[in-house]
Design an enzyme around this catalytic site. Structure first.
Site, short mmCIF file in Angstrom:
data_model
loop_
_atom_site.label_atom_id
_atom_site.label_comp_id
_atom_site.label_asym_id
_atom_site.label_seq_id
_atom_site.Cartn_x
_atom_site.Cartn_y
_atom_site.Cartn_z
CB CYS A 126 17.07 42.97 63.74
SG CYS A 126 15.50 42.75 64.57
CD GLU A 156 5.46 37.85 64.26
OE1 GLU A 156 4.95 37.33 63.27
OE2 GLU A 156 6.68 37.99 64.40
CB CYS A 176 16.73 36.73 69.11
SG CYS A 176 16.65 36.63 70.87
CB CYS A 183 9.69 36.94 73.98
SG CYS A 183 10.61 38.05 72.93
CG LEU A 239 28.21 45.58 73.57
CD1 LEU A 239 27.93 47.06 73.76
CD2 LEU A 239 29.10 45.06 74.72
CG HIS A 240 24.85 42.55 68.73
ND1 HIS A 240 24.66 41.24 69.11
CD2 HIS A 240 23.61 43.10 68.73
CE1 HIS A 240 23.36 41.02 69.33
NE2 HIS A 240 22.71 42.13 69.12
CB CYS A 271 19.80 46.03 64.33
SG CYS A 271 19.70 47.01 65.85
CB CYS A 328 12.04 48.35 65.16
SG CYS A 328 13.26 48.86 66.39
N1 SAH Z 1 15.23 46.40 70.49
C1 SAH Z 1 15.56 45.64 71.63
C2 SAH Z 1 14.71 44.40 71.83
C3 SAH Z 1 14.39 43.55 70.62
S1 SAH Z 1 15.65 42.56 69.90
C4 SAH Z 1 17.03 45.27 71.60
O1 SAH Z 1 17.68 45.55 70.62
O2 SAH Z 1 17.54 44.76 72.60
C5 SAH Z 1 15.99 41.26 71.00
C6 SAH Z 1 17.39 40.68 70.85
O3 SAH Z 1 17.52 39.94 69.62
C7 SAH Z 1 18.46 41.75 70.77
O4 SAH Z 1 19.55 41.39 71.59
C8 SAH Z 1 18.86 41.73 69.32
O5 SAH Z 1 20.14 42.24 69.11
C9 SAH Z 1 18.74 40.28 69.00
N2 SAH Z 1 18.65 39.96 67.56
C10 SAH Z 1 18.16 40.72 66.58
N3 SAH Z 1 18.24 40.07 65.40
C11 SAH Z 1 18.78 38.87 65.66
C12 SAH Z 1 19.09 37.73 64.85
N4 SAH Z 1 18.82 37.71 63.56
N5 SAH Z 1 19.64 36.65 65.46
C13 SAH Z 1 19.87 36.65 66.80
N6 SAH Z 1 19.59 37.69 67.60
C14 SAH Z 1 19.05 38.79 67.04
#
Ligand code: SAH
Length: 352
Positions: A122, A95, A340, A108, A222-223, A119, A115
């Site tokens: 995600c 996508e 995201c 984007c 980072l989170h 995480c 992947c």
């Molecule tokens: N793998 C890369 C790029 C893809 S994710 C990365 O981790 O940066 C893009 C962004 O979306 C990242 O910052 C990720 O932490 C965030 N993300 C993932 N799941 C999400 C969700 N359910 N809600 C909000 N942001 C999320």
């Protein structure tokens, strides 16, 4: 040559294309012309290469194939966001999202099918990593979105973020090659300043990238700046701990002088305490940075819930108090699962 044994022409370097013509008694610059058609004009058929004779185009056709993506399905959100499910030449689907604002259009893009990271919050992490995207497959997503931007918003694409499916640093060479073609003068000529690579944080590769002194931006998801908390929500953190990430980011800044952006979601009961805020403030001392507090986009199972307004405000106040630039970002395209972390090939089925 039978179709299946033809060579993917966009896997050829400029030098190889020049050699192809020389070996056939033709001028080397024909290779440059073809390269331009492929990477500047985005040609998908040899017939389009009108400054080459029909005979030369047939020679190319005999030997090579131009693999390309095709938009399989396009969805438009009430806020203007467009999500494309794009089919790759082997039938897999990724996508790509177009995000419009008043002044810019951001693409984007995805870097992998699925992947390999895990995480917990995600949606893409639930898909198996099938394969890396090739440079041309990343380039094609940019071309598709540029075309849509011109068509629907009357302006070219202005920014690119590698925040779609996949972990860009786990597909390092292909992502770098794609960025090279997107920014090169004999490519799309876009400014690297308008490109952001977002990584969940692979320290070794951040260092490797820094050594190339790139001119694009880096974002790190980072989170949490507390080791145990981060490992709980991003289990790969066990193998690539925050301590190493912190050093890699300092190294990145040293080499590039470019401020890193931290992406950070605040979740109820996960990372919304005062100790979490203090840890982030400390992490921010590693190198000049910005913090993007992003909205959580729920992914069905209700394991995570966005923290309340007052906790987010506590983050903002503490960061601002420490002189760190902080922005609170609203999600776009939520109604079509384009925000995201929501990219999971829902409408088409995984990898179909
Ligand atoms: N793998 C890369 C790029 C893809 S994710 C990365 O981790 O940066 C893009 C962004 O979306 C990242 O910052 C990720 O932490 C965030 N993300 C993932 N799941 C999400 C969700 N359910 N809600 C909000 N942001 C999320």
């Amino acid at each position: 040559m039978p179709e299946a044994t033809k060579i993917d022409i966009r896997a050829q370097s400029l030098e190889e294309l020049r050699a192809f013509f020389v070996q056939r008694g033709e001028k080397a610059f024909r290779g440059n012309q073809v390269y331009e058609w492929l990477w500047q004009k985005g040609a998908h058929r040899f017939e389009e290469m009108t400054n080459l004779s029909k005979a030369l185009r047939e020679k190319l056709e005999e030997r090579f194939v131009i693999n390309h993506i095709a938009v399989d399905q396009m969805q438009r959100s009430a806020d203007g966001t467009i999500k494309n499910a794009v089919k790759l030449h082997d039938g897999l689907v990724v996508e790509s999202v177009l995000i419009p604002t008043e002044t810019r259009t951001t693409a984007c893009v995805s870097s992998q099918v699925g992947c390999s990271l895990d995480c917990r919050f995600c949606a893409t992490a639930r898909l198996k990593r099938m394969r890396n995207l090739n440079p041309d497959e990343i380039y094609d997503q940019v071309m598709v979105i540029d075309r849509q931007s011109r068509l629907y918003f009357g302006r070219p694409l202005s920014n690119i973020v590698f925040m779609g499916m996949g972990e860009p640093l786990m597909n390092y060479p292909n992502v770098m090659k794609a960025i090279d073609r997107i920014t090169a003068e004999d490519g799309l000529g876009m400014s690297p300043r308008r490109i952001t690579v977002s990584t969940s944080g692979v320290p070794k590769l951040i260092r490797k990238m820094a050594d190339q002194a790139p001119r694009f931006n880096l974002a790190v998801s980072l989170h949490s700046a507390i080791e145990e908390t981060r490992s709980r929500i991003m289990p790969f953190n066990e193998r690539m701990p925050l301590s190493e990430l912190r050093e890699a980011i300092a190294y990145w800044y040293d080499k590039t002088r470019s401020r890193v952006t931290y992406e950070y979601v605040v979740w109820d009961g996960v990372n919304d305490g005062d100790a979490d805020i203090r840890a982030l403030l400390d992490f921010c001392r590693a190198a000049p940075c910005k913090v993007n507090l992003i909205e959580y986009n729920p992914i069905d199972d209700g394991m995570f819930r966005q923290a309340g307004e007052s906790r987010i405000q506590a983050y903002v106040d503490a960061l601002e108090g420490a002189g760190v630039t902080v922005t609170v970002r609203r999600s776009r395209g939520k109604d079509i699962d384009a925000a995201c972390g929501q990219l999971a090939n829902k409408s088409t089925g995984p990898g179909e």
